[in-house]
Design a protein around this motif. Structure first.
Motif, PDB file in Angstrom:
ATOM      1  N   PRO A  76       0.806  -1.231   0.000  1.00  0.00           N
ATOM      2  CA  PRO A  76       0.000   0.000   0.000  1.00  0.00           C
ATOM      3  C   PRO A  76       0.840   1.283   0.000  1.00  0.00           C
ATOM      4  O   PRO A  76       0.331   2.349  -0.360  1.00  0.00           O
ATOM      5  N   ALA A  77       2.108   1.181   0.361  1.00  0.00           N
ATOM      6  CA  ALA A  77       2.970   2.371   0.366  1.00  0.00           C
ATOM      7  C   ALA A  77       3.147   2.955  -1.029  1.00  0.00           C
ATOM      8  O   ALA A  77       3.554   4.118  -1.169  1.00  0.00           O
ATOM      9  N   LEU A  78       2.824   2.178  -2.069  1.00  0.00           N
ATOM     10  CA  LEU A  78       2.898   2.687  -3.434  1.00  0.00           C
ATOM     11  C   LEU A  78       1.995   3.898  -3.633  1.00  0.00           C
ATOM     12  O   LEU A  78       2.231   4.725  -4.520  1.00  0.00           O
ATOM     13  N   LEU A  79       0.954   3.996  -2.815  1.00  0.00           N
ATOM     14  CA  LEU A  79       0.018   5.114  -2.929  1.00  0.00           C
ATOM     15  C   LEU A  79       0.673   6.456  -2.641  1.00  0.00           C
ATOM     16  O   LEU A  79       0.218   7.496  -3.146  1.00  0.00           O
ATOM     17  N   ILE A  80       1.720   6.445  -1.842  1.00  0.00           N
ATOM     18  CA  ILE A  80       2.348   7.710  -1.455  1.00  0.00           C
ATOM     19  C   ILE A  80       3.807   7.823  -1.892  1.00  0.00           C
ATOM     20  O   ILE A  80       4.441   8.848  -1.649  1.00  0.00           O
ATOM     21  N   ARG A  81       4.321   6.805  -2.530  1.00  0.00           N
ATOM     22  CA  ARG A  81       5.711   6.884  -2.987  1.00  0.00           C
ATOM     23  C   ARG A  81       5.843   7.857  -4.155  1.00  0.00           C
ATOM     24  O   ARG A  81       4.911   8.020  -4.949  1.00  0.00           O
ATOM     25  N   PRO A  82       7.013   8.503  -4.317  1.00  0.00           N
ATOM     26  CA  PRO A  82       7.202   9.469  -5.397  1.00  0.00           C
ATOM     27  C   PRO A  82       7.376   8.835  -6.776  1.00  0.00           C
ATOM     28  O   PRO A  82       7.505   9.541  -7.764  1.00  0.00           O
ATOM     29  N   ASN A  83       7.390   7.503  -6.855  1.00  0.00           N
ATOM     30  CA  ASN A  83       7.432   6.829  -8.154  1.00  0.00           C
ATOM     31  C   ASN A  83       6.102   6.104  -8.368  1.00  0.00           C
ATOM     32  O   ASN A  83       5.304   5.967  -7.440  1.00  0.00           O
ATOM     33  N   GLY A  84       5.864   5.652  -9.581  1.00  0.00           N
ATOM     34  CA  GLY A  84       4.625   4.954  -9.874  1.00  0.00           C
ATOM     35  C   GLY A  84       3.547   5.902 -10.364  1.00  0.00           C
ATOM     36  O   GLY A  84       2.541   6.141  -9.696  1.00  0.00           O
ATOM     37  N   PHE A  85       3.752   6.472 -11.565  1.00  0.00           N
ATOM     38  CA  PHE A  85       2.786   7.378 -12.177  1.00  0.00           C
ATOM     39  C   PHE A  85       2.602   6.991 -13.636  1.00  0.00           C
ATOM     40  O   PHE A  85       3.542   6.537 -14.289  1.00  0.00           O
ATOM     41  N   LEU A  86       1.397   7.172 -14.153  1.00  0.00           N
ATOM     42  CA  LEU A  86       1.123   6.990 -15.580  1.00  0.00           C
ATOM     43  C   LEU A  86       0.619   8.309 -16.140  1.00  0.00           C
ATOM     44  O   LEU A  86      -0.413   8.833 -15.704  1.00  0.00           O
ATOM     45  N   ILE A  87       1.346   8.843 -17.108  1.00  0.00           N
ATOM     46  CA  ILE A  87       1.136  10.211 -17.538  1.00  0.00           C
ATOM     47  C   ILE A  87      -0.267  10.466 -18.082  1.00  0.00           C
ATOM     48  O   ILE A  87      -0.813  11.563 -17.924  1.00  0.00           O
ATOM     49  N   TYR A  88      -0.890   9.445 -18.694  1.00  0.00           N
ATOM     50  CA  TYR A  88      -2.201   9.708 -19.287  1.00  0.00           C
ATOM     51  C   TYR A  88      -3.269   9.972 -18.234  1.00  0.00           C
ATOM     52  O   TYR A  88      -4.232  10.711 -18.495  1.00  0.00           O
ATOM     53  N   GLY A  89      -3.124   9.389 -17.061  1.00  0.00           N
ATOM     54  CA  GLY A  89      -4.028   9.743 -15.981  1.00  0.00           C
ATOM     55  C   GLY A  89      -3.892  11.216 -15.639  1.00  0.00           C
ATOM     56  O   GLY A  89      -4.883  11.915 -15.385  1.00  0.00           O
ATOM     57  N   GLY A  90      -2.637  11.698 -15.649  1.00  0.00           N
ATOM     58  CA  GLY A  90      -2.379  13.101 -15.385  1.00  0.00           C
ATOM     59  C   GLY A  90      -2.903  14.007 -16.476  1.00  0.00           C
ATOM     60  O   GLY A  90      -3.375  15.120 -16.214  1.00  0.00           O
ATOM     61  N   VAL A  91      -2.817  13.552 -17.731  1.00  0.00           N
ATOM     62  CA  VAL A  91      -3.322  14.353 -18.849  1.00  0.00           C
ATOM     63  C   VAL A  91      -4.827  14.572 -18.706  1.00  0.00           C
ATOM     64  O   VAL A  91      -5.333  15.690 -18.848  1.00  0.00           O
ATOM     65  N   VAL A  92      -5.545  13.498 -18.408  1.00  0.00           N
ATOM     66  CA  VAL A  92      -7.014  13.586 -18.301  1.00  0.00           C
ATOM     67  C   VAL A  92      -7.420  14.500 -17.149  1.00  0.00           C
ATOM     68  O   VAL A  92      -8.197  15.446 -17.328  1.00  0.00           O
ATOM     69  N   THR A  93      -6.890  14.229 -15.949  1.00  0.00           N
ATOM     70  CA  THR A  93      -7.288  15.040 -14.799  1.00  0.00           C
ATOM     71  C   THR A  93      -6.750  16.466 -14.905  1.00  0.00           C
ATOM     72  O   THR A  93      -7.415  17.419 -14.476  1.00  0.00           O
ATOM     73  N   GLY A  94      -5.567  16.622 -15.481  1.00  0.00           N
ATOM     74  CA  GLY A  94      -5.008  17.958 -15.658  1.00  0.00           C
ATOM     75  C   GLY A  94      -5.856  18.808 -16.588  1.00  0.00           C
ATOM     76  O   GLY A  94      -6.145  19.978 -16.299  1.00  0.00           O
ATOM     77  N   LEU A  95      -6.285  18.230 -17.721  1.00  0.00           N
ATOM     78  CA  LEU A  95      -7.113  18.978 -18.667  1.00  0.00           C
ATOM     79  C   LEU A  95      -8.496  19.267 -18.091  1.00  0.00           C
ATOM     80  O   LEU A  95      -9.067  20.337 -18.340  1.00  0.00           O
ATOM     81  N   LEU A  96      -9.025  18.317 -17.318  1.00  0.00           N
ATOM     82  CA  LEU A  96     -10.317  18.568 -16.667  1.00  0.00           C
ATOM     83  C   LEU A  96     -10.204  19.730 -15.678  1.00  0.00           C
ATOM     84  O   LEU A  96     -11.076  20.610 -15.631  1.00  0.00           O
ATOM     85  N   ALA A  97      -9.133  19.726 -14.887  1.00  0.00           N
ATOM     86  CA  ALA A  97      -8.927  20.815 -13.933  1.00  0.00           C
ATOM     87  C   ALA A  97      -8.729  22.139 -14.657  1.00  0.00           C
ATOM     88  O   ALA A  97      -9.228  23.188 -14.227  1.00  0.00           O
ATOM     89  N   MET A  98      -8.014  22.108 -15.768  1.00  0.00           N
ATOM     90  CA  MET A  98      -7.798  23.312 -16.558  1.00  0.00           C
ATOM     91  C   MET A  98      -9.109  23.835 -17.125  1.00  0.00           C
ATOM     92  O   MET A  98      -9.374  25.051 -17.119  1.00  0.00           O
ATOM     93  N   ALA A  99      -9.960  22.922 -17.614  1.00  0.00           N
ATOM     94  CA  ALA A  99     -11.257  23.321 -18.160  1.00  0.00           C
ATOM     95  C   ALA A  99     -12.128  23.957 -17.073  1.00  0.00           C
ATOM     96  O   ALA A  99     -12.798  24.972 -17.310  1.00  0.00           O
ATOM     97  N   LEU A 100     -12.127  23.367 -15.878  1.00  0.00           N
ATOM     98  CA  LEU A 100     -12.908  23.924 -14.771  1.00  0.00           C
ATOM     99  C   LEU A 100     -12.380  25.295 -14.359  1.00  0.00           C
ATOM    100  O   LEU A 100     -13.154  26.216 -14.070  1.00  0.00           O
ATOM    101  N   TYR A 101     -11.061  25.439 -14.335  1.00  0.00           N
ATOM    102  CA  TYR A 101     -10.458  26.725 -13.987  1.00  0.00           C
ATOM    103  C   TYR A 101     -10.854  27.786 -15.010  1.00  0.00           C
ATOM    104  O   TYR A 101     -11.223  28.917 -14.637  1.00  0.00           O
ATOM    105  N   CYS A 102     -10.770  27.441 -16.292  1.00  0.00           N
ATOM    106  CA  CYS A 102     -11.129  28.405 -17.343  1.00  0.00           C
ATOM    107  C   CYS A 102     -12.612  28.780 -17.273  1.00  0.00           C
ATOM    108  O   CYS A 102     -12.983  29.946 -17.450  1.00  0.00           O
ATOM    109  N   LYS A 103     -13.462  27.788 -16.995  1.00  0.00           N
ATOM    110  CA  LYS A 103     -14.891  28.067 -16.889  1.00  0.00           C
ATOM    111  C   LYS A 103     -15.182  28.987 -15.712  1.00  0.00           C
ATOM    112  O   LYS A 103     -15.967  29.936 -15.817  1.00  0.00           O
ATOM    113  N   LYS A 104     -14.519  28.727 -14.584  1.00  0.00           N
ATOM    114  CA  LYS A 104     -14.763  29.524 -13.389  1.00  0.00           C
ATOM    115  C   LYS A 104     -14.270  30.957 -13.553  1.00  0.00           C
ATOM    116  O   LYS A 104     -14.872  31.901 -13.004  1.00  0.00           O
ATOM    117  N   THR A 105     -13.182  31.142 -14.288  1.00  0.00           N
ATOM    118  CA  THR A 105     -12.589  32.470 -14.454  1.00  0.00           C
ATOM    119  C   THR A 105     -13.011  33.157 -15.749  1.00  0.00           C
ATOM    120  O   THR A 105     -12.565  34.276 -16.028  1.00  0.00           O
TER     121      THR A 105
END
Length: 253
Positions: A76-105
């Protein structure tokens, strides 16, 4: 390849972290300057980057954990370790957050999507050099003259000639950055530059996966990263072509 650069007391400065930080700083600096030249808000760039970093890190970690559930259950320590990332998960959530930020502003998502993607490619280019220092995202064994051999203590297998996948990815991301900057010199339909980034990155990641050898979850002959890359590249390319890949005419501008 040599990740422990120097020590400050008990603190170790790692090449991986330095290159990630350098990539972010240079990407933000370039994007803020381009925003001013294009009549966009450089202040908004900092808010968008913050959204991309936080949401992207969370999404990249979540996707990794979803595709490696058995590993997470065992450790379970993998949940907080600084390794173990898949960039496409970041792309999806990053773009969603960006879209929400743009909509709000009240900002145009398409305009800032296009503005930020060359910077994202630049950050990835420099960040992959950090991967090289750490030995992560390593390649398959090869006897080609440009093979690299990692020392003991690296994430990659030590003393084995490997494909320099990190440097290949870095060069590819750098080329994508330059192509996007060139493409964005002419007025384009909103979203065109961002869609071109997704297309080019998807194709490049799909290809590099064939010579990577770090553990990746697979489905049939392809890794999950390749399946996602192919889907992203195809969808983005279709949307890019449908929206019109060429420059806007004077009449349209």
């Amino acid at each position: 390849m040599y990740n422990d650069w120097f020590h400050i007391g008990r603190l170790t400065i790692h090449g991986y972290g330095v290159m990630i930080a350098l990539g972010v700083v240079l990407a933000v600096t370039m994007t803020a300057r381009r925003a001013k030249r294009r009549g966009l808000s450089d202040d908004a760039v900092y808010g968008i980057v913050l959204c991309l970093l936080i949401a992207g890190a969370v999404g990249a970690k979540l996707l990794y954990c979803l595709l490696h559930l058995s590993d997470v259950r065992a450790d379970p320590a993998l949940l907080i370790r600084p390794n173990g990332f898949l960039i496409y998960g970041g792309v999806v959530t990053g773009l969603l957050a960006m879209a929400l930020y743009c909509k709000k502003t009240g900002l145009s998502f398409g305009a800032y999507f296009d503005l930020c993607m060359p910077g994202v490619a630049l950050a990835q280019c420099i960040g992959r050099i950090g991967c090289f220092f750490a030995g992560c995202c390593y390649g398959r064994e090869t006897q080609l003259p440009f093979a690299v051999v990692f020392p003991a203590g690296s994430i990659a297998p030590a003393g084995v000639p490997l494909w320099p996948t990190q440097l290949i990815s870095s060069a590819g991301d750098g080329l994508i950055c330059l192509l996007l900057l060139w493409y964005a010199r002419r007025p384009r339909r909103p979203g065109s530059v961002g869609l071109l980034y997704l297309t080019l990155y998807g194709v490049g990641r799909f290809a590099v996966e064939f010579i990577r050898n770090d553990y990746q979850a697979v489905l049939g002959p392809l890794s999950y990263a390749q399946i996602i890359s192919l889907a992203v590249a195809v969808v983005a390319a279709v949307l890019w072509l449908v929206r019109g890949a060429g420059p806007l005419s004077t009449k349209n501008t």
